[in-house]
Structure formats: structure tokens, C-alpha cells
Scaffold this active site. Structure first.
Site, PDB file in Angstrom:
ATOM      1  N   ASN A  28     -21.732  26.446   4.351  1.00 27.23           N
ATOM      2  CA  ASN A  28     -21.185  27.178   3.215  1.00 27.23           C
ATOM      3  C   ASN A  28     -21.421  28.628   3.078  1.00 27.23           C
ATOM      4  O   ASN A  28     -21.940  29.314   4.114  1.00 27.23           O
ATOM      5  CB  ASN A  28     -21.540  26.124   1.764  1.00 27.23           C
ATOM      6  CG  ASN A  28     -22.722  26.529   1.514  1.00 27.23           C
ATOM      7  OD1 ASN A  28     -23.531  27.724   2.126  1.00 27.23           O
ATOM      8  ND2 ASN A  28     -23.331  25.803   0.555  1.00 27.23           N
ATOM      9  N   ASP A 217     -18.278  14.357   3.184  1.00 31.83           N
ATOM     10  CA  ASP A 217     -19.259  14.987   2.665  1.00 31.83           C
ATOM     11  C   ASP A 217     -18.303  16.326   2.141  1.00 31.83           C
ATOM     12  O   ASP A 217     -18.693  17.082   1.144  1.00 31.83           O
ATOM     13  CB  ASP A 217     -20.285  15.380   3.529  1.00 31.83           C
ATOM     14  CG  ASP A 217     -21.214  16.527   3.068  1.00 31.83           C
ATOM     15  OD1 ASP A 217     -22.245  16.169   2.266  1.00 31.83           O
ATOM     16  OD2 ASP A 217     -21.287  17.530   3.104  1.00 31.83           O
TER      17      ASP A 217
END
Length: 342
Positions: A28, A217
Site C-alpha cells: 500500500n 483482500d
């Protein structure tokens, strides 16, 4: 890379190791590697060892297909620049299925220090390459002791019973209302639509289990981030059951919605629906379902309190109570394990 070694621990069989560097596109915006990347790599290692083992016998060639992932805990964050080492070992075989225990280690490439990031038990069945609906027999493995074999048999019976008892939620996922209030279920509910292409698929032209879990996810992470507006990471995933196969050319809709929130964790139900792009008359069906748990982190990767969830209606209240029961059960097991280790 992948390599084949001789003895698989106490068993006479195969042991698989996958290693690679974690890159920026695995993580991320703050550098935490996505839980979906971890799950995908673990599934790939399990598929390799399962397929190798099942093709040591004569007869049709086959491919190990994922049918279940037991509850797994993400023990520590993984970061860009660390090296992932994924080891997979067959620990039990029944007539038509096999259990693969997988460990995910993260190595600091500068110091050589390693940490256990995740471990899970995955169950596969071998499907014939000639006929995907034909389940092949699994070659038996040798155990170090009768006790070890008996423990494996108990795990097999337990997961078999849970799979039979776990029904796919067939309820239609309703779209969120217009202009939903912040911190409600509708505010953070998110969906991802994906066309299944050749790179997503096995030799059978059905989706890899790891690809599906990665999409799940991603959606769960979007839900968690929208609710908290902070950095979030996957903390655990409840048992994932693959109810039906998804074929190449299908359109999958992956939807995530909050079900329960404790002080520092969020449970997100993720549902995967599939339909054929060219055979619309066959309709949509529920393919996979699971519950993901996320936590919110500060800039030092320390857990933050999570904003409370605002409940609207009886259905949301029912799902909240069910999530609370799962949370309390999981917490009790964790405390019991800690007590046994002390």
C-alpha cells in the site's frame, strides 16, 4: 523461484520453497505488503507441491485445486524491500484430498534477520486435466508415527465437517443508499468487478484460488480504509470456502461490507459472485465467501482505536451480533493458546 527437496519433514515427499523480493506494487502507499499478496504466494506454493505429489502416480495428469483455507493470522507486517520465503509441506492425505501446511517468512535483506509473518493450512483436491469434474485419488504419504497420522486424520474430519456445514450466503448484496452517513455499513461498502482472463487461470481455465483471495483482500482493505481513513493491514482471515469454480471469461463481482467492529479491529464480510459474460442466461452464483479482519495503524505501525459502527436495521444488527460471537470465540482461543505457552 521454486525448488524441490528430498524429505518433507517427517514425511517422504516433496517440500516447496518460493522466494522473491517484495516490490512497491505489492504494497500500500505506506509500504505495508497487502495481505492478498501473502495469500496468493502461499496458495501458489501449496498448488505446486500438491500438483507435484498427485502426479507421482500413473493415470490421468491432474492439477491440485484449492477448496479451503483454514483460519490464518497475519502475525507481523511485511514491508517493501524484504524477501519473502514461502515453504509448503504436505502433512496429511486422504483418498481424494491433501492438507498442505504453508509458512511465510520475511527476511530483512540487509541484516539477514527473519520473522514468521504467516502460516496456514490449505486443502486441495486433484482434478483431472482431461475432465475437471473428475477428482483423482491422492498418493498416500508416510508418517513419522501413528500419532502424527491420527492428528492429521482429526484435522481432516474437522475441516470436512465444517465445509459441509458452511453454506454459501445466498442473500443478494444490496447497494448502499445514496449519500450514506459516515461510519455506517453503507458508507464503506465497496465492490470490485473483474473480468477473468487467461493470466488468472489454471490449466483447466478456472481461476486460481490465490487470484480470488487477492481480489477479496483488496476489497476488504478498501472497506477498512474508508471506515477509518488511516493506514490499515490484514490481521486475520476466517476459513475461506470455495463453493463453486469460476471459469475463464466470467465476470466476478467482489463485495465487502463491515459486519462487526471491536475497539481495535474490523470484521469485513467478503462475497464473490460470478456470472458468464457470454452466457448470461446461466445467471449469477455465489462462488466464495469469507470474513477478513483488519486493524488500523498509526505512522509507527501501532494499533489505533477504530471508529464505532453505526447500525441501521435488523439485518445489520443480526450480522453484527454474529460477528461479535466470532470475535469473542477467536479471542478466547487466542488467550487459551497464550496460557498454554506460558
Amino acid at each position: 523461484m521454486s525448488k524441490k527437496t528430498g524429505e518433507a519433514g517427517a514425511h517422504q515427499g516433496l517440500k516447496t520453497l518460493l522466494s522473491r523480493l517484495m516490490r512497491p506494487d505489492d504494497a500500500n502507499i505506506v509500504g505495508n505488503v497487502h495481505g492478498g499478496i501473502v495469500l496468493k504466494m502461499m496458495e501458489e506454493a501449496g498448488c505446486i507441491i500438491g500438483t507435484r505429489h498427485c502426479n507421482t502416480q500413473s493415470g490421468d495428469r491432474c492439477l491440485a485445486a484449492l477448496v479451503r483455507v483454514e483460519k490464518t493470522e497475519f502475525l507481523t507486517p511485511i514491508f517493501i524491500g524484504e524477501v519473502a520465503h514461502v515453504t509448503a509441506e504436505i502433512t496429511y492425505t486422504s483418498k481424494h484430498s491433501l492438507e498442505v501446511q504453508v509458512k511465510f517468512m520475511a527476511e530483512n535483506i540487509l541484516t539477514g534477520a527473519k520473522k514468521l509473518a504467516n502460516k496456514a493450512a490449505l486443502w486441495y483436491v486433484p482434478c483431472s486435466l482431461q475432465n475437471v469434474d473428475k477428482i483423482m485419488e491422492v498418493p498416500a504419504i508416510k508418517y513419522a508415527s501413528a500419532e502424527q497420522e491420527e492428528e492429521g486424520r482429526k484435522r481432516y474430519e474437522a475441516q470436512k465437517m465444517e465445509r459441509q456445514e458452511t453454506k454459501a450466503r445466498t442473500e443478494e448484496v444490496m447497494p448502499p443508499p445514496p449519500n450514506p452517513e459516515q461510519h455506517t455499513v453503507g458508507f464503506s461498502q465497496s465492490s470490485l468487478i473483474h473480468l477473468v482472463g487467461p493470466t488468472d487461470c489454471t490449466l483447466h481455465n478456472y481461476v486460481h484460488g490465490g487470484v480470488t483471495m487477492k481480489l477479496m483482500d483488496e476489497v476488504a482493505g478498501i472497506v477498512a480504509a474508508r471506515h477509518c481513513n488511516t493506514n490499515i493491514v490484514t490481521a486475520s482471515v476466517d476459513a475461506i470456502n470455495f463453493h463453486r469454480k469460476i471459469k475463464k471469461g466470467s465476470v466476478v463481482t467482489v463485495t465487502g461490507r463491515l459486519t462487526f467492529i471491536s475497539n481495535k479491529s474490523m470484521e469485513i464480510e467478503v462475497l464473490v459472485d460470478a456470472s458468464s459474460l457470454v452466457e448470461a442466461e446461466k445467471g449469477k452464483y455465489r462462488a466464495v465467501s469469507a470474513f477478513f479482519t483488519f486493524i488500523s495503524l498509526d505512522k509507527d505501525n501501532k494499533p489505533l482505536p477504530v471508529p464505532p459502527l453505526k447500525i441501521n436495521g435488523e439485518e445489520e444488527q443480526r450480522r453484527f451480533e454474529e460477528g461479535k460471537a466470532r470475535y469473542l470465540q477467536s479471542k478466547a482461543k487466542r488467550l487459551a493458546n497464550q496460557a498454554r505457552q506460558q
